[in-house]
Design an enzyme around this catalytic site. Sequence first.
Site, PDB file in Angstrom:
ATOM      1  N   LYS A 246       0.862  -1.187   0.000  1.00 37.90           N
ATOM      2  CA  LYS A 246       0.000   0.000   0.000  1.00 37.90           C
ATOM      3  C   LYS A 246       0.899   1.237   0.000  1.00 37.90           C
ATOM      4  CE  LYS A 246      -3.904  -2.771   1.225  1.00 37.90           C
ATOM      5  NZ  LYS A 246      -4.726  -3.445   2.211  1.00 37.90           N
ATOM      6  N   THR A 276       7.425 -19.638  -2.604  1.00 39.04           N
ATOM      7  CA  THR A 276       8.600 -18.952  -3.135  1.00 39.04           C
ATOM      8  C   THR A 276       8.747 -17.563  -2.511  1.00 39.04           C
ATOM      9  OG1 THR A 276       8.408 -20.157  -5.202  1.00 39.04           O
ATOM     10  CG2 THR A 276       9.663 -18.109  -5.275  1.00 39.04           C
TER      11      THR A 276
HETATM   12  C1  LIG Z   1      -5.097  -4.924   2.215  1.00 39.74           C
HETATM   13  C2  LIG Z   1      -5.170  -5.449   3.611  1.00 39.74           C
HETATM   14  C3  LIG Z   1      -4.428  -6.560   4.012  1.00 39.74           C
HETATM   15  C4  LIG Z   1      -3.699  -7.391   3.012  1.00 39.74           C
HETATM   16  O1  LIG Z   1      -2.523  -6.789   2.601  1.00 39.74           O
HETATM   17  P1  LIG Z   1      -1.975  -7.155   1.124  1.00 39.74           P
HETATM   18  O2  LIG Z   1      -0.543  -6.827   1.216  1.00 39.74           O
HETATM   19  O3  LIG Z   1      -2.755  -6.339   0.173  1.00 39.74           O
HETATM   20  O4  LIG Z   1      -2.222  -8.618   0.946  1.00 39.74           O
HETATM   21  C5  LIG Z   1      -4.397  -6.907   5.337  1.00 39.74           C
HETATM   22  N1  LIG Z   1      -5.105  -6.215   6.257  1.00 39.74           N
HETATM   23  C6  LIG Z   1      -5.866  -5.172   5.907  1.00 39.74           C
HETATM   24  C7  LIG Z   1      -6.622  -4.446   6.959  1.00 39.74           C
HETATM   25  C8  LIG Z   1      -5.936  -4.772   4.582  1.00 39.74           C
HETATM   26  O5  LIG Z   1      -6.748  -3.766   4.219  1.00 39.74           O
END
Ligand SMILES: *Cc1c(COP(=O)(O)O)cnc(C)c1O
Length: 403
Positions: A246, A276
């Site tokens: 993010k 992996t």
């Molecule tokens: C997006 C999200 C995740 C997962 O993270 P990713 O790296 O996108 O798999 C975990 N917890 C929350 C609260 C999220 O919004």
Amino acid sequence: MNFDQLFQTQLDQLKDEGNYRIFAELQRKSGEFPRVRNHSDGQDEVTVWCSNDYLGMGQNPKVMEAMIATVKECGTGAGGTRNISGNAHHHKLLEAELADLHGKEDALLFTSGYVSNWASLSTLGSRLPNAVILSDSLNHASMIEGIRHAKCDKVIWEHNNPEDLDRKLAALPANATKIVAFESVYSMDGDIAPIAEILDVCEKHGAMSYIDEVHAVGMYGPRGGGVAEREGLMDRITLIEGTLGKAYGCVGGYITGSHALIDFIRSFASGFIFTTALPPAVAAAATESIKHLKESGWERAMQKRQVARLRARLDAEGIPHEHNPSHIIPVMVKDPVKCRMLSDILMEQFGIYVQPINYPTVPKGTERLRFTPGPLHSDEDIEYLVMALKTLWKQCAIAHAVA
Ligand SMILES: *Cc1c(COP(=O)(O)O)cnc(C)c1O
């Protein structure tokens, strides 16, 4: 047996409810964030208003350069699991960076934030003696699935309510190993957990604290360590989980904690062991992104400014949105069909992309458009968005906020 008929029946039902998901096919344009090309309808210039690349770090020149240079140096893939030939020097550097970010002894990488929650919670819950996981009622699907897979006892406590958590912890047997799982920023409503109060309750009952800071890392705290850093609480939390996908603009997930905790998950978590490892180039880019946001406050300051600006303009035009203390601005539509229609019109007529958020991501009747302004949205972008929403609000005859 006509299997396709079985599939189609359920798909048709989704469509009837207005909850069928349609993905916009986008092509991001390096150097032009938040502009993208939309291949679904051939529009060349669309402005994205719902990106989780909150700070535009996915196009930061230093981050891109780190990825390119490492591909040239090490090639593309890691070449194996961490256990079998895939444990790259770049992974270790990134884990050290993450441990430092959260003031913890150690860190462990996963292929995504989803996997980090799923693997960590399922391992803690299934291997610790008499484990009980106490889960906030609005926790993310990745935590819910991890808890389900742990097959231990679980207790759901009322969202962001430390008193309810206190009552539920008090009711557990003395020999239970208690694990309290919650998030800092809840991404659908944009509200923030009362972390200090929750930790008080955890400490009172000798419970482990597990926080998901996925929507906060990079963005809150003086070095981007999240809301717990901002509030000086990181050292009181047993396990801090985050994502590199993010605000850090890359991909991957992680946990941080004590040496023993990290070694435990590393040694027992199937979702860590049997997959992996991340490409070294991704690890190098993420390391660069974290380092940059530890030093640079510009992105965070500018994001705050643009979030405040959009909120103020929505208020001025009477467009109802949820007030919360985070960077997420939910505009409530409360109808799945209207929500999708508004999103479609914004894209087709205004070149604005905001994904409709419908059930099951949010409860039925709370369908919304969810805006995430960032440092690279200009004042003109905000004005254009508000103008478009104002036009549509009139056309769709959706109730204005009570003045
Ligand atoms: C997006 C999200 C995740 C997962 O993270 P990713 O790296 O996108 O798999 C975990 N917890 C929350 C609260 C999220 O919004």
